[in-house]
Design a protein around this motif. Sequence first.
Motif, PDB file in Angstrom:
ATOM      1  N   PHE A 176      -5.447  -3.129  -8.432  1.00  0.00           N
ATOM      2  CA  PHE A 176      -5.095  -1.934  -7.660  1.00  0.00           C
ATOM      3  C   PHE A 176      -6.350  -1.155  -7.305  1.00  0.00           C
ATOM      4  CE2 PHE A 176      -0.534  -1.170  -9.473  1.00  0.00           C
ATOM      5  CZ  PHE A 176      -0.208  -2.480  -9.179  1.00  0.00           C
ATOM      6  N   THR A 177      -6.300  -0.484  -6.153  1.00  0.00           N
ATOM      7  CA  THR A 177      -7.409   0.358  -5.718  1.00  0.00           C
ATOM      8  C   THR A 177      -6.873   1.688  -5.209  1.00  0.00           C
ATOM      9  OG1 THR A 177      -8.712  -1.583  -5.075  1.00  0.00           O
ATOM     10  CG2 THR A 177      -9.416   0.551  -4.220  1.00  0.00           C
ATOM     11  N   LEU A 228      -2.714   3.967  -2.588  1.00  0.00           N
ATOM     12  CA  LEU A 228      -2.814   3.016  -3.697  1.00  0.00           C
ATOM     13  C   LEU A 228      -2.584   1.632  -3.114  1.00  0.00           C
ATOM     14  CD1 LEU A 228      -3.217   2.724  -6.778  1.00  0.00           C
ATOM     15  CD2 LEU A 228      -0.705   2.587  -6.956  1.00  0.00           C
ATOM     16  N   GLN A 229      -3.646   0.855  -3.031  1.00  0.00           N
ATOM     17  CA  GLN A 229      -3.543  -0.528  -2.583  1.00  0.00           C
ATOM     18  C   GLN A 229      -3.254  -1.388  -3.799  1.00  0.00           C
ATOM     19  OE1 GLN A 229      -3.749  -1.916   0.591  1.00  0.00           O
ATOM     20  NE2 GLN A 229      -3.120  -3.802  -0.461  1.00  0.00           N
ATOM     21  N   MET A 230      -2.140  -2.098  -3.746  1.00  0.00           N
ATOM     22  CA  MET A 230      -1.699  -2.915  -4.866  1.00  0.00           C
ATOM     23  C   MET A 230      -1.686  -4.373  -4.457  1.00  0.00           C
ATOM     24  SD  MET A 230       1.387  -0.513  -6.329  1.00  0.00           S
ATOM     25  CE  MET A 230       2.449  -0.841  -4.928  1.00  0.00           C
ATOM     26  N   ASN A 231      -2.513  -5.170  -5.102  1.00  0.00           N
ATOM     27  CA  ASN A 231      -2.601  -6.604  -4.826  1.00  0.00           C
ATOM     28  C   ASN A 231      -2.173  -7.407  -6.050  1.00  0.00           C
ATOM     29  OD1 ASN A 231      -3.718  -5.988  -2.284  1.00  0.00           O
ATOM     30  ND2 ASN A 231      -5.796  -6.010  -3.119  1.00  0.00           N
ATOM     31  N   SER A 232      -1.894  -8.672  -5.826  1.00  0.00           N
ATOM     32  CA  SER A 232      -1.504  -9.578  -6.919  1.00  0.00           C
ATOM     33  C   SER A 232      -0.411  -8.964  -7.784  1.00  0.00           C
ATOM     34  CB  SER A 232      -2.731  -9.917  -7.790  1.00  0.00           C
ATOM     35  OG  SER A 232      -3.749 -10.494  -7.006  1.00  0.00           O
ATOM     36  N   LEU A 233       0.611  -8.466  -7.125  1.00  0.00           N
ATOM     37  CA  LEU A 233       1.672  -7.766  -7.840  1.00  0.00           C
ATOM     38  C   LEU A 233       2.440  -8.712  -8.761  1.00  0.00           C
ATOM     39  CD1 LEU A 233       2.778  -5.444  -4.954  1.00  0.00           C
ATOM     40  CD2 LEU A 233       2.149  -4.672  -7.254  1.00  0.00           C
ATOM     41  N   LYS A 234       2.856  -8.129  -9.882  1.00  0.00           N
ATOM     42  CA  LYS A 234       3.595  -8.863 -10.909  1.00  0.00           C
ATOM     43  C   LYS A 234       4.956  -8.194 -11.129  1.00  0.00           C
ATOM     44  CE  LYS A 234      -0.772  -9.630 -13.383  1.00  0.00           C
ATOM     45  NZ  LYS A 234      -1.483  -9.444 -14.677  1.00  0.00           N
ATOM     46  N   PRO A 235       5.927  -8.928 -11.644  1.00  0.00           N
ATOM     47  CA  PRO A 235       7.230  -8.303 -11.922  1.00  0.00           C
ATOM     48  C   PRO A 235       7.105  -7.075 -12.827  1.00  0.00           C
ATOM     49  CG  PRO A 235       7.424 -10.692 -12.014  1.00  0.00           C
ATOM     50  CD  PRO A 235       5.961 -10.391 -11.853  1.00  0.00           C
ATOM     51  N   GLU A 236       6.155  -7.079 -13.724  1.00  0.00           N
ATOM     52  CA  GLU A 236       5.980  -5.929 -14.621  1.00  0.00           C
ATOM     53  C   GLU A 236       5.405  -4.693 -13.933  1.00  0.00           C
ATOM     54  OE1 GLU A 236       4.896  -9.083 -15.096  1.00  0.00           O
ATOM     55  OE2 GLU A 236       2.951  -9.098 -16.139  1.00  0.00           O
ATOM     56  N   ARG A 252       0.844  -1.182   0.000  1.00  0.00           N
ATOM     57  CA  ARG A 252       0.000   0.000   0.000  1.00  0.00           C
ATOM     58  C   ARG A 252       0.882   1.236   0.000  1.00  0.00           C
ATOM     59  NH1 ARG A 252      -4.619   2.494   4.037  1.00  0.00           N
ATOM     60  NH2 ARG A 252      -2.790   3.013   5.324  1.00  0.00           N
ATOM     61  N   LEU A 253       0.730   2.038  -1.017  1.00  0.00           N
ATOM     62  CA  LEU A 253       1.447   3.297  -1.110  1.00  0.00           C
ATOM     63  C   LEU A 253       0.598   4.419  -0.519  1.00  0.00           C
ATOM     64  CD1 LEU A 253       2.838   3.105  -4.759  1.00  0.00           C
ATOM     65  CD2 LEU A 253       3.801   2.151  -2.657  1.00  0.00           C
ATOM     66  N   SER A 254       1.281   5.377   0.074  1.00  0.00           N
ATOM     67  CA  SER A 254       0.620   6.558   0.611  1.00  0.00           C
ATOM     68  C   SER A 254       1.266   7.801   0.020  1.00  0.00           C
ATOM     69  CB  SER A 254       0.740   6.609   2.139  1.00  0.00           C
ATOM     70  OG  SER A 254       0.159   5.478   2.736  1.00  0.00           O
ATOM     71  N   CYS A 255       0.464   8.847  -0.113  1.00  0.00           N
ATOM     72  CA  CYS A 255       0.978  10.140  -0.572  1.00  0.00           C
ATOM     73  C   CYS A 255       0.367  11.209   0.312  1.00  0.00           C
ATOM     74  CB  CYS A 255       0.624  10.376  -2.026  1.00  0.00           C
ATOM     75  SG  CYS A 255       1.011  12.032  -2.626  1.00  0.00           S
ATOM     76  N   ALA A 256       1.201  11.810   1.155  1.00  0.00           N
ATOM     77  CA  ALA A 256       0.752  12.855   2.063  1.00  0.00           C
ATOM     78  C   ALA A 256       0.930  14.211   1.390  1.00  0.00           C
ATOM     79  CB  ALA A 256       1.540  12.791   3.360  1.00  0.00           C
ATOM     80  N   ALA A 257      -0.155  14.981   1.342  1.00  0.00           N
ATOM     81  CA  ALA A 257      -0.147  16.262   0.633  1.00  0.00           C
ATOM     82  C   ALA A 257      -0.225  17.433   1.603  1.00  0.00           C
ATOM     83  CB  ALA A 257      -1.323  16.320  -0.331  1.00  0.00           C
ATOM     84  N   SER A 258       0.395  18.533   1.235  1.00  0.00           N
ATOM     85  CA  SER A 258       0.319  19.757   2.014  1.00  0.00           C
ATOM     86  C   SER A 258       0.567  20.947   1.102  1.00  0.00           C
ATOM     87  CB  SER A 258       1.333  19.733   3.167  1.00  0.00           C
ATOM     88  OG  SER A 258       2.647  19.639   2.662  1.00  0.00           O
ATOM     89  N   GLY A 259       0.150  22.124   1.570  1.00  0.00           N
ATOM     90  CA  GLY A 259       0.418  23.346   0.823  1.00  0.00           C
ATOM     91  C   GLY A 259      -0.684  23.748  -0.144  1.00  0.00           C
ATOM     92  N   PHE A 260      -1.771  23.004  -0.179  1.00  0.00           N
ATOM     93  CA  PHE A 260      -2.911  23.375  -1.031  1.00  0.00           C
ATOM     94  C   PHE A 260      -4.171  22.762  -0.423  1.00  0.00           C
ATOM     95  CE2 PHE A 260      -3.673  19.287  -3.154  1.00  0.00           C
ATOM     96  CZ  PHE A 260      -2.467  18.626  -2.929  1.00  0.00           C
ATOM     97  N   THR A 261      -5.316  23.186  -0.923  1.00  0.00           N
ATOM     98  CA  THR A 261      -6.583  22.645  -0.439  1.00  0.00           C
ATOM     99  C   THR A 261      -6.810  21.281  -1.069  1.00  0.00           C
ATOM    100  OG1 THR A 261      -7.480  24.882  -0.229  1.00  0.00           O
ATOM    101  CG2 THR A 261      -9.056  23.046  -0.215  1.00  0.00           C
TER     102      THR A 261
END
Length: 118
Positions: free
Chosen positions: A68-69, A81-89, A19-28
Amino acid sequence: QVQLVESGGGLVQPGGSLRLSCAASGFTFTSAAMSWYRQAPGKERELVAVIIRAGGNTNYGDSVKGRFTISRDDLKNTVYLQMNSLKPEDTAVYFCKARILLSRREFWGQGTQVTVSS
């Protein structure tokens, strides 16, 4: 100052999840569409997923549909970004992007590496 900070990347075996996360700041945060892109070595950057509003419509690249979700938490100013069933590609640097809906200005994070390998 706009900041987008990705985290959660790493090495995972094929079939695994991250699961990837992206924390945002500096804008609405609620005024922006949030996206994930990825770029593999020697390839162009490609759209992975986009979400306009929490609980709203989402869109995915064909190669990740069903695996992915994307989601967002507007209270935490974070997109996931939830990433399941990951592949080498799926191996690539994953980038977060914010697109301000009214001004159409775009901002990018620095990226996080995802490596899928046994």
